[in-house]
Design an enzyme around this catalytic site. Structure first.
Site, PDB file in Angstrom:
ATOM      1  N   LYS A 195      -2.941   5.999  -4.159  1.00 27.33           N
ATOM      2  CA  LYS A 195      -4.021   6.919  -3.800  1.00 27.33           C
ATOM      3  C   LYS A 195      -3.886   8.250  -4.509  1.00 27.33           C
ATOM      4  O   LYS A 195      -2.772   8.715  -4.775  1.00 27.33           O
ATOM      5  CB  LYS A 195      -4.042   7.140  -2.280  1.00 27.33           C
ATOM      6  CG  LYS A 195      -4.047   5.852  -1.467  1.00 27.33           C
ATOM      7  CD  LYS A 195      -3.987   6.143   0.023  1.00 27.33           C
ATOM      8  CE  LYS A 195      -3.708   4.869   0.816  1.00 27.33           C
ATOM      9  NZ  LYS A 195      -2.288   4.479   0.752  1.00 27.33           N
TER      10      LYS A 195
ATOM     11  N   ARG B 193      11.315  -6.973  11.895  1.00 28.06           N
ATOM     12  CA  ARG B 193       9.975  -6.550  12.283  1.00 28.06           C
ATOM     13  C   ARG B 193       8.970  -6.853  11.167  1.00 28.06           C
ATOM     14  O   ARG B 193       7.835  -7.252  11.441  1.00 28.06           O
ATOM     15  CB  ARG B 193       9.989  -5.057  12.589  1.00 28.06           C
ATOM     16  CG  ARG B 193       8.730  -4.535  13.252  1.00 28.06           C
ATOM     17  CD  ARG B 193       8.661  -4.903  14.711  1.00 28.06           C
ATOM     18  NE  ARG B 193       9.853  -4.513  15.440  1.00 28.06           N
ATOM     19  CZ  ARG B 193      10.158  -3.279  15.848  1.00 28.06           C
ATOM     20  NH1 ARG B 193       9.342  -2.284  15.566  1.00 28.06           N
ATOM     21  NH2 ARG B 193      11.257  -3.052  16.538  1.00 28.06           N
TER      22      ARG B 193
ATOM     23  N   ASN C 283       5.814  -9.201  11.805  1.00 29.21           N
ATOM     24  CA  ASN C 283       4.431  -8.758  11.605  1.00 29.21           C
ATOM     25  C   ASN C 283       3.634  -9.711  10.731  1.00 29.21           C
ATOM     26  O   ASN C 283       2.397  -9.711  10.780  1.00 29.21           O
ATOM     27  CB  ASN C 283       4.418  -7.362  10.979  1.00 29.21           C
ATOM     28  CG  ASN C 283       4.817  -6.274  11.954  1.00 29.21           C
ATOM     29  OD1 ASN C 283       4.881  -6.489  13.156  1.00 29.21           O
ATOM     30  ND2 ASN C 283       5.106  -5.092  11.428  1.00 29.21           N
TER      31      ASN C 283
ATOM     32  N   SER D 175     -10.717   6.620   1.009  1.00 33.47           N
ATOM     33  CA  SER D 175      -9.955   6.586   2.246  1.00 33.47           C
ATOM     34  C   SER D 175     -10.399   7.761   3.108  1.00 33.47           C
ATOM     35  O   SER D 175     -10.644   8.857   2.594  1.00 33.47           O
ATOM     36  CB  SER D 175      -8.449   6.689   1.937  1.00 33.47           C
ATOM     37  OG  SER D 175      -7.669   6.598   3.109  1.00 33.47           O
TER      38      SER D 175
ATOM     39  N   LYS E  36       3.260  -0.883   8.982  1.00 35.03           N
ATOM     40  CA  LYS E  36       4.487  -0.465   8.299  1.00 35.03           C
ATOM     41  C   LYS E  36       5.693  -0.735   9.183  1.00 35.03           C
ATOM     42  O   LYS E  36       5.605  -0.734  10.418  1.00 35.03           O
ATOM     43  CB  LYS E  36       4.436   1.014   7.939  1.00 35.03           C
ATOM     44  CG  LYS E  36       4.396   1.967   9.110  1.00 35.03           C
ATOM     45  CD  LYS E  36       4.981   3.330   8.757  1.00 35.03           C
ATOM     46  CE  LYS E  36       6.485   3.246   8.575  1.00 35.03           C
ATOM     47  NZ  LYS E  36       7.119   4.573   8.380  1.00 35.03           N
ATOM     48  N   SER E  37       6.817  -0.985   8.540  1.00 32.89           N
ATOM     49  CA  SER E  37       8.093  -1.086   9.222  1.00 32.89           C
ATOM     50  C   SER E  37       9.185  -0.982   8.166  1.00 32.89           C
ATOM     51  O   SER E  37       8.973  -1.325   7.003  1.00 32.89           O
ATOM     52  CB  SER E  37       8.232  -2.407   9.990  1.00 32.89           C
ATOM     53  OG  SER E  37       9.506  -2.474  10.617  1.00 32.89           O
ATOM     54  N   THR E  38      10.341  -0.515   8.592  1.00 32.19           N
ATOM     55  CA  THR E  38      11.507  -0.487   7.702  1.00 32.19           C
ATOM     56  C   THR E  38      12.595  -1.429   8.204  1.00 32.19           C
ATOM     57  O   THR E  38      13.709  -1.408   7.696  1.00 32.19           O
ATOM     58  CB  THR E  38      12.070   0.942   7.602  1.00 32.19           C
ATOM     59  OG1 THR E  38      12.413   1.416   8.918  1.00 32.19           O
ATOM     60  CG2 THR E  38      11.060   1.885   6.967  1.00 32.19           C
TER      61      THR E  38
ATOM     62  N   HIS F  34      -7.825   9.800  -1.476  1.00 37.90           N
ATOM     63  CA  HIS F  34      -7.081   9.775  -0.220  1.00 37.90           C
ATOM     64  C   HIS F  34      -7.843  10.439   0.923  1.00 37.90           C
ATOM     65  O   HIS F  34      -7.856   9.932   2.045  1.00 37.90           O
ATOM     66  CB  HIS F  34      -5.714  10.445  -0.408  1.00 37.90           C
ATOM     67  CG  HIS F  34      -4.664   9.930   0.514  1.00 37.90           C
ATOM     68  ND1 HIS F  34      -3.329   9.880   0.179  1.00 37.90           N
ATOM     69  CD2 HIS F  34      -4.740   9.425   1.775  1.00 37.90           C
ATOM     70  CE1 HIS F  34      -2.641   9.371   1.189  1.00 37.90           C
ATOM     71  NE2 HIS F  34      -3.475   9.088   2.168  1.00 37.90           N
TER      72      HIS F  34
ATOM     73  N   LEU G  85      -1.292  -0.080  14.638  1.00 37.95           N
ATOM     74  CA  LEU G  85      -0.571  -0.345  15.880  1.00 37.95           C
ATOM     75  C   LEU G  85      -0.552   0.878  16.794  1.00 37.95           C
ATOM     76  O   LEU G  85       0.231   0.948  17.736  1.00 37.95           O
ATOM     77  CB  LEU G  85       0.863  -0.796  15.574  1.00 37.95           C
ATOM     78  CG  LEU G  85       0.979  -2.036  14.682  1.00 37.95           C
ATOM     79  CD1 LEU G  85       2.433  -2.392  14.446  1.00 37.95           C
ATOM     80  CD2 LEU G  85       0.226  -3.221  15.279  1.00 37.95           C
ATOM     81  N   GLY G  86      -1.415   1.850  16.498  1.00 38.73           N
ATOM     82  CA  GLY G  86      -1.536   3.004  17.375  1.00 38.73           C
ATOM     83  C   GLY G  86      -0.880   4.268  16.887  1.00 38.73           C
ATOM     84  O   GLY G  86      -1.062   5.334  17.479  1.00 38.73           O
TER      85      GLY G  86
ATOM     86  N   ASP H  50       0.841  -1.200   0.000  1.00 35.99           N
ATOM     87  CA  ASP H  50       0.000   0.000   0.000  1.00 35.99           C
ATOM     88  C   ASP H  50       0.875   1.249   0.000  1.00 35.99           C
ATOM     89  O   ASP H  50       1.650   1.470   0.930  1.00 35.99           O
ATOM     90  CB  ASP H  50      -0.902   0.001   1.239  1.00 35.99           C
ATOM     91  CG  ASP H  50      -1.800   1.232   1.293  1.00 35.99           C
ATOM     92  OD1 ASP H  50      -2.967   1.121   0.872  1.00 35.99           O
ATOM     93  OD2 ASP H  50      -1.336   2.288   1.759  1.00 35.99           O
TER      94      ASP H  50
ATOM     95  N   TYR I 153       3.064   9.993  -0.624  1.00 33.92           N
ATOM     96  CA  TYR I 153       4.159   9.392   0.123  1.00 33.92           C
ATOM     97  C   TYR I 153       5.504   9.641  -0.552  1.00 33.92           C
ATOM     98  O   TYR I 153       6.550   9.532   0.092  1.00 33.92           O
ATOM     99  CB  TYR I 153       3.967   7.883   0.285  1.00 33.92           C
ATOM    100  CG  TYR I 153       2.742   7.448   1.047  1.00 33.92           C
ATOM    101  CD1 TYR I 153       1.936   8.366   1.722  1.00 33.92           C
ATOM    102  CD2 TYR I 153       2.378   6.103   1.093  1.00 33.92           C
ATOM    103  CE1 TYR I 153       0.800   7.957   2.405  1.00 33.92           C
ATOM    104  CE2 TYR I 153       1.250   5.685   1.782  1.00 33.92           C
ATOM    105  CZ  TYR I 153       0.466   6.619   2.431  1.00 33.92           C
ATOM    106  OH  TYR I 153      -0.658   6.207   3.101  1.00 33.92           O
TER     107      TYR I 153
END
Length: 292
Positions: A94, A254, A258, A155, A248-250, A127, A206-207, A64, A69
């Protein structure tokens, strides 16, 4: 309960004219993996390329992104370099607010295609509900009929936005991507969408950046009982409540972690305990009150 991977949910594809406003006009569907990788705030270049590549290596088949972005080119590069066939990966991007306001939906869409280096996208979303979104939706329907988009959606639409959309178009959005986490379940909107056969996809699952959700002792207790991390518990909670989730993570480990959420199930008491963390407080902007 054992699972091999994310459930593949069906998004309606649309063609022809509806017999009534708000009717379902398609008879076929496309599959969207219920768990994907989001790349919000992941910089263009190596960081995004690596994140997407690691995700695909780990088994993700849903990415996504968005024009705003600024990393569509890197997403496309990672897809091409991954060795995974394009048709096996579900790609969402988007339409940004400035292009909606300027009436440049078609131009913006083709610019996204060029940056991604693909001939189509699987899902294209408005978006945010800025002025002009109604006309943008009409253009997106046209692009769908040109087979450049496999499914279209929105969205950050509240219920009243979705109800207005039903009055102006015979094409129902396949997805509404909204903010939702245990601290802000947004459950009334989730239930409304599901009742209208609109899939819900959640951001900040995740907050959100800078939040303390994953330190919550309830999540830590449940995580300890399952031998999982709090993040894995939250992702599993989202999956079991029937929404599409795009953490998301880089970080490679992780990203892999996930995705490792299909070898356990939360029971009713655990699900209820996580729902009870709801504060009703957003982490992001309210779709009825934003300035970008």
């Amino acid at each position: 309960m054992q699972h091999e991977g994310p459930e593949i949910l069906t998004l309606n594809e649309y063609s022809g004219d509806a017999s009534s406003v708000g009717g379902v006009v398609g008879t076929t569907g496309i599959g969207i993996p219920q768990l994907g990788l989001g790349v919000f705030q992941t910089p263009e270049g190596k960081e995004t390329v690596d994140s997407v590549r690691w995700a695909l290596e780990a088994g993700y088949r849903h990415i996504d992104t968005a024009a705003v972005y600024g990393n569509e080119e890197s997403v496309g590069q990672a897809l091409r370099e991954s060795g995974v066939r394009r048709r096996e990966v579900f790609v969402t991007t988007k339409l940004w607010n400035d292009d909606i306001r300027a009436g440049k939906t078609e131009e913006a869409f083709y610019q996204s295609l060029d940056r991604l280096g693909t001939s189509y996208v699987d899902l294209y979303l408005i978006h945010w509900p800025v002025d002009g979104w109604q006309r943008a939706w009409e253009v997106m329907v046209d692009l769908y009929h040109q087979h450049r988009i496999r499914a279209i959606g929105v969205s950050n639409f509240h219920q009243h936005h979705l109800e207005e959309l039903r009055t102006i178009s015979a094409v129902r959005p396949a997805v509404d991507q909204i903010e939702s986490s245990p601290q802000f379940t947004n459950q009334d909107l989730v239930d409304y969408c599901h009742g209208k056969r609109i899939h819900v996809e959640v951001w900040s699952p995740l907050g959100g950046t800078g939040g303390d959700l994953l330190k919550d002792p309830v999540l830590q207790r449940i995580a300890d009982e399952h031998g999982k991390s709090p993040a894995q518990i939250v992702i599993r909670w989202h999956l079991q409540r029937g929404v599409i989730v795009i953490p998301k993570s880089t970080h490679q480990e992780r990203i892999k972690q996930n995705f490792d959420v299909f070898d356990f199930t939360l029971d009713e008491n655990e699900m209820a305990a996580i729902y009870a963390l709801n504060t009703g407080k957003r982490n992001g902007a309210d779709p009825d009150n934003f300035s970008f």
